[in-house]
Each structure stands twice: as structure tokens, then as C-alpha cells.
Design a protein around this motif. Structure first.
Motif, PDB file in Angstrom:
ATOM      1  N   GLU A 309       0.812  -1.223   0.000  1.00  0.00           N
ATOM      2  CA  GLU A 309       0.000   0.000   0.000  1.00  0.00           C
ATOM      3  C   GLU A 309       0.839   1.264   0.000  1.00  0.00           C
ATOM      4  O   GLU A 309       0.531   2.232  -0.686  1.00  0.00           O
ATOM      5  N   ASN A 310       1.915   1.285   0.773  1.00  0.00           N
ATOM      6  CA  ASN A 310       2.742   2.493   0.885  1.00  0.00           C
ATOM      7  C   ASN A 310       4.171   2.248   0.410  1.00  0.00           C
ATOM      8  O   ASN A 310       5.128   2.771   0.977  1.00  0.00           O
ATOM      9  N   ALA A 311       4.279   1.430  -0.645  1.00  0.00           N
ATOM     10  CA  ALA A 311       5.609   1.100  -1.158  1.00  0.00           C
ATOM     11  C   ALA A 311       6.305   2.340  -1.693  1.00  0.00           C
ATOM     12  O   ALA A 311       5.693   3.163  -2.384  1.00  0.00           O
ATOM     13  N   SER A 324       6.693  -4.394  -0.507  1.00  0.00           N
ATOM     14  CA  SER A 324       7.159  -3.570   0.607  1.00  0.00           C
ATOM     15  C   SER A 324       6.064  -3.409   1.649  1.00  0.00           C
ATOM     16  O   SER A 324       4.953  -2.981   1.347  1.00  0.00           O
ATOM     17  N   GLN A 325       6.399  -3.765   2.889  1.00  0.00           N
ATOM     18  CA  GLN A 325       5.499  -3.558   4.019  1.00  0.00           C
ATOM     19  C   GLN A 325       6.141  -2.708   5.111  1.00  0.00           C
ATOM     20  O   GLN A 325       5.525  -2.450   6.129  1.00  0.00           O
ATOM     21  N   SER A 326       7.374  -2.261   4.886  1.00  0.00           N
ATOM     22  CA  SER A 326       8.121  -1.588   5.943  1.00  0.00           C
ATOM     23  C   SER A 326       8.053  -0.066   5.866  1.00  0.00           C
ATOM     24  O   SER A 326       8.312   0.617   6.859  1.00  0.00           O
ATOM     25  N   GLY A 327       7.737   0.482   4.690  1.00  0.00           N
ATOM     26  CA  GLY A 327       7.753   1.925   4.522  1.00  0.00           C
ATOM     27  C   GLY A 327       9.111   2.486   4.175  1.00  0.00           C
ATOM     28  O   GLY A 327       9.254   3.690   3.928  1.00  0.00           O
ATOM     29  N   ARG A 328      10.134   1.624   4.142  1.00  0.00           N
ATOM     30  CA  ARG A 328      11.463   2.096   3.764  1.00  0.00           C
ATOM     31  C   ARG A 328      11.533   2.401   2.277  1.00  0.00           C
ATOM     32  O   ARG A 328      10.816   1.796   1.480  1.00  0.00           O
ATOM     33  N   VAL A 341      11.493  -8.683  -0.878  1.00  0.00           N
ATOM     34  CA  VAL A 341      10.335  -8.698   0.009  1.00  0.00           C
ATOM     35  C   VAL A 341      10.782  -8.088   1.330  1.00  0.00           C
ATOM     36  O   VAL A 341      11.571  -8.685   2.074  1.00  0.00           O
ATOM     37  N   ASP A 342      10.276  -6.896   1.602  1.00  0.00           N
ATOM     38  CA  ASP A 342      10.722  -6.129   2.759  1.00  0.00           C
ATOM     39  C   ASP A 342       9.577  -6.011   3.759  1.00  0.00           C
ATOM     40  O   ASP A 342       8.592  -5.319   3.519  1.00  0.00           O
TER      41      ASP A 342
END
Length: 374
Positions: A309-311, A324-328, A341-342
Motif C-alpha cells: 500500500e505504501n511502497a 514492501s510492508q516496511s515503509g522504507r 520482500v521487505d
């Protein structure tokens, strides 16, 4: 909400929703398995997509989901129309024969003569019309007494799928495209897969099984009589809440772990009791990140698929997939067929070519006791 439209007479859909999809780690975890993710950008989970495909064929009140106790709340949140008696909870995974066989035993006790179709919760299927046509033919074949599967016409020499070797045409009323099955073949190497596709006599094994519940149980009993006895005992008291839980705790852990391909499909094929309906719809079991990249890039190897969602991804001359799930911020420069895959607590970096090897990482984490990230 999906609405039933001309549901198939006597047909009941069964959705086995188990397994964590270890080749999709660290995205897929024990507490958030593959079927609870949106992996195609459709806006809903694979489980919900599966429900929406099946509801027009059987009706919403005739869909049973077999899943783990730990996933009940998530499954019911995804499927608000799922009837409470149609939630079958496993105390622990015992493979597909136990899961599908228990559903068959419960439904046969409730409704003798019922025809069931088992469809995995985590596959991607496109073209509902062609899918429905294949299912209707499979139900007709099942009603004639055959264990029936739907095989997918291969579009490439894939090495990540099993194959079905087809034989002669079968004469079954209502199933004009039915073929006999000579054997099932495990995942081949590339050269073998190329030969299969060139021959025109092999289909991908999509793991879809349609049968009269009594015939399915009969086939289980032939190869695994002890397993059948346990399933029948469970089904006998299933609809009494006072007996169900204790029976599951006592019987379920002792049931043999065996895939339905080995316990039912292969023995039935050897006896001439298995039919296959060729499926011409797009299908993928999303077995690894390579197939996920292909699904989300439209099949174009030059593209970079981005999920999350916020890649925040910056890319220059790169292809593959980033989840991306980390927001980095993730920057890719000049890398081809990359898989990134983060997640907040784990990072995976590999390539599409090595995507099938991700399962080995999961196995290694288990051996080292790093179960907090599984």
C-alpha cells in the motif's frame, strides 16, 4: 456479495484453506498465510476471490471452508456469508486427504448423494465463464461415478507444476470434453516439460477434485482404510457441538498425512476411475515469487511489479518484483529479475530463477529455532 445464479444441482463447494505457502516467505506467515493476502492487486484476498468464483456455481449457503483453528476469525471476517455449520476447523494440518475427506464425510452424512468440488483457497483464476463451464462438466462426470479433476492446458513448459498425462476420450453425458487419465507426473525438469507441452497430451495438475462424496470416501477407503475410519467417526458426531471438539482432539492428530493425489487420484487413475476435464482458463497456484512477479507484470519480463500500500520504490533499468510492508525507500539500479520482500522484521532478496529455493530458508529458520519470523 456474490449471488448464486443457476447453481448446479446437488453441488457443494469445498475450500481447503491451509498451508502457509512457505515459498512466499516472509510475506506469507503461519499467522497470515498466502490465502489471506491480496497478491494480484484485485483489492481483496485470494480466499475472497475463490469464494466469489464458487458462489454462483453452488450458492453461498453451499460452500464449506476447511481451515485451521487459528485462522477461523480471519476466514469468517473475509467471508461474512459463510454459514457457521460450514466452517470445519482442523486442530493441526494433516494434508489434503484428511481435509477434503472430512468435508466429504460430513456432507454425505447431511445430504446423501451430494457432489463436492474441492478448490484451493490460494489459486488465481481468470475467466469465470470458462471456469464455470469446466466445473459443470466435471460435476456431470462426477455424477456418472468418476473421480474427476480439472487440468489446465499448459501455456508454457512450467517446471513448478505437476502434470496429468491424458488418454482417450470418454463418453460421459454432460461432459463432452472428458478424457481418461493415464498417470500423474511430478514437477519435471525443463527439457521434460518442453516435451510434455509439445506432445499436446499433458495438462497442468491444478489440484481441483470433483466427485460424489460417497465415491471419494470409497476411494480413500481402498488405499487408506484407517484414515477413512477416522474420518467417518469424526463425521458421525460432527454436528453435535458437545462431541465435536473432543473427537477432533482425540482422532485428528492420529490421521495419516497424505496428499489426495496419492490417496485418491493416482489409485483411481490406475483403475480407470478418474476423468479429467481440460480447462482453458488462465490459472496459477502462485507457488513462488517468480509466478507472482509474472502475474503482476502482465507476463512481461521487462517490467518491475510493485506491491504494498505504501511502497516507496525507486527503479532504474530493473525488473522483477518488490513487495514492501516496511515503509522504507527501496532503490534498484540495473538489476534483472530481482525479488525483494521487505517486511518489518525480515528481508528477502533473491531472483526469479531461485524463487523455488525460498522454502529452504524457511526450513533453515525452523532448524535454528528462529520461529518468531515464521
Amino acid at each position: 456479495m456474490a449471488r448464486a445464479h443457476n447453481p448446479i444441482d446437488r453441488f457443494y463447494s469445498v475450500i481447503p484453506a491451509g498451508g502457509i505457502g512457505s515459498r512466499l516467505w516472509p510475506l506469507s506467515r503461519a499467522d497470515a498465510p498466502k490465502f489471506l493476502h491480496d497478491l494480484t492487486g484485485s483489492g481483496q484476498t485470494l480466499l475472497r476471490d475463490t469464494w466469489d468464483r464458487l458462489a454462483p456455481l453452488s450458492g453461498e449457503q453451499r460452500i464449506m471452508v476447511v481451515t485451521g483453528r487459528a485462522h477461523r476469525a480471519a476466514v469468517e471476517a473475509q467471508l461474512p456469508a459463510l454459514a457457521d455449520p460450514n466452517v470445519v476447523l482442523e486442530s493441526e494440518p494433516r494434508d489434503s486427504t484428511a481435509a477434503i475427506g472430512l468435508a466429504a464425510a460430513i456432507l454425505e452424512k447431511r445430504e446423501p448423494g451430494v457432489i463436492i468440488g474441492s478448490f484451493a483457497a490460494d489459486h488465481v483464476i481468470k475467466n469465470q465463464r470458462l471456469f464455470a463451464t469446466a466445473v459443470r462438466e466435471a460435476v456431470a462426470s462426477a455424477d456418472a461415478g468418476y473421480i474427476t479433476t480439472i487440468g489446465i492446458r499448459p501455456t508454457e513448459p512450467a517446471v513448478g507444476f505437476g502434470y496429468i498425462h491424458t488418454g482417450a476420450e470418454m463418453i460421459i453425458e454432460g461432459a463432452p470434453s472428458a478424457l481418461s487419465v493415464t498417470k500423474f507426473v511430478e514437477k519435471p525438469d525443463l527439457a521434460t516439460a518442453e516435451g510434455y507441452v509439445a506432445s499436446g497430451s499433458y495438462l497442468w495438475n491444478a489440484g481441483m477434485f470433483i466427485a460424489r462424496a460417497d465415491r471419494l470416501l470409497e476411494e480413500i477407503g481402498r488405499s487408506e482404510p484407517e484414515l477413512l475410519a477416522g474420518l467417518l467417526e469424526l463425521a458421525d458426531g460432527w454436528d453435535d457441538p458437545a462431541t465435536r471438539g473432543p473427537a477432533v482432539d482425540r482422532i485428528w492428530p492420529g490421521l495419516k498425512k497424505i496428499a489426495i493425489d496419492y490417496a485418491v487420484a493416482e489409485p483411481a487413475a490406475a483403475e480407470g476411475n478418474l476423468a479429467v476435464i481440460p480447462g482453458y482458463f488462465d490459472w496459477d497456484d502462485v507457488g513462488d515469487f517468480a509466478s507472482l512477479a509474472k502475474l503482476n507484470s502482465g507476463g512481461r519480463k521487462s517490467d518491475l511489479a510493485i506491491l504494498g500500500e505504501n511502497a516507496r520504490v525507486l527503479s532504474d533499468a530493473s525488473s522483477g518484483i518488490v513487495i514492501s510492508q516496511s515503509g522504507r525507500v527501496i532503490s534498484l539500479i540495473g538489476v534483472k529479475d530481482i525479488v525483494v520482500v521487505d517486511t518489518p522484521d525480515a528481508l528477502l532478496v533473491t531472483t526469479s530463477e531461485n524463487a523455488q529455493r525460498v522454502k529452504a530458508v524457511v526450513d533453515a529458520l525452523k532448524l535454528t529455532g528462529s520461529t518468531d519470523v515464521l
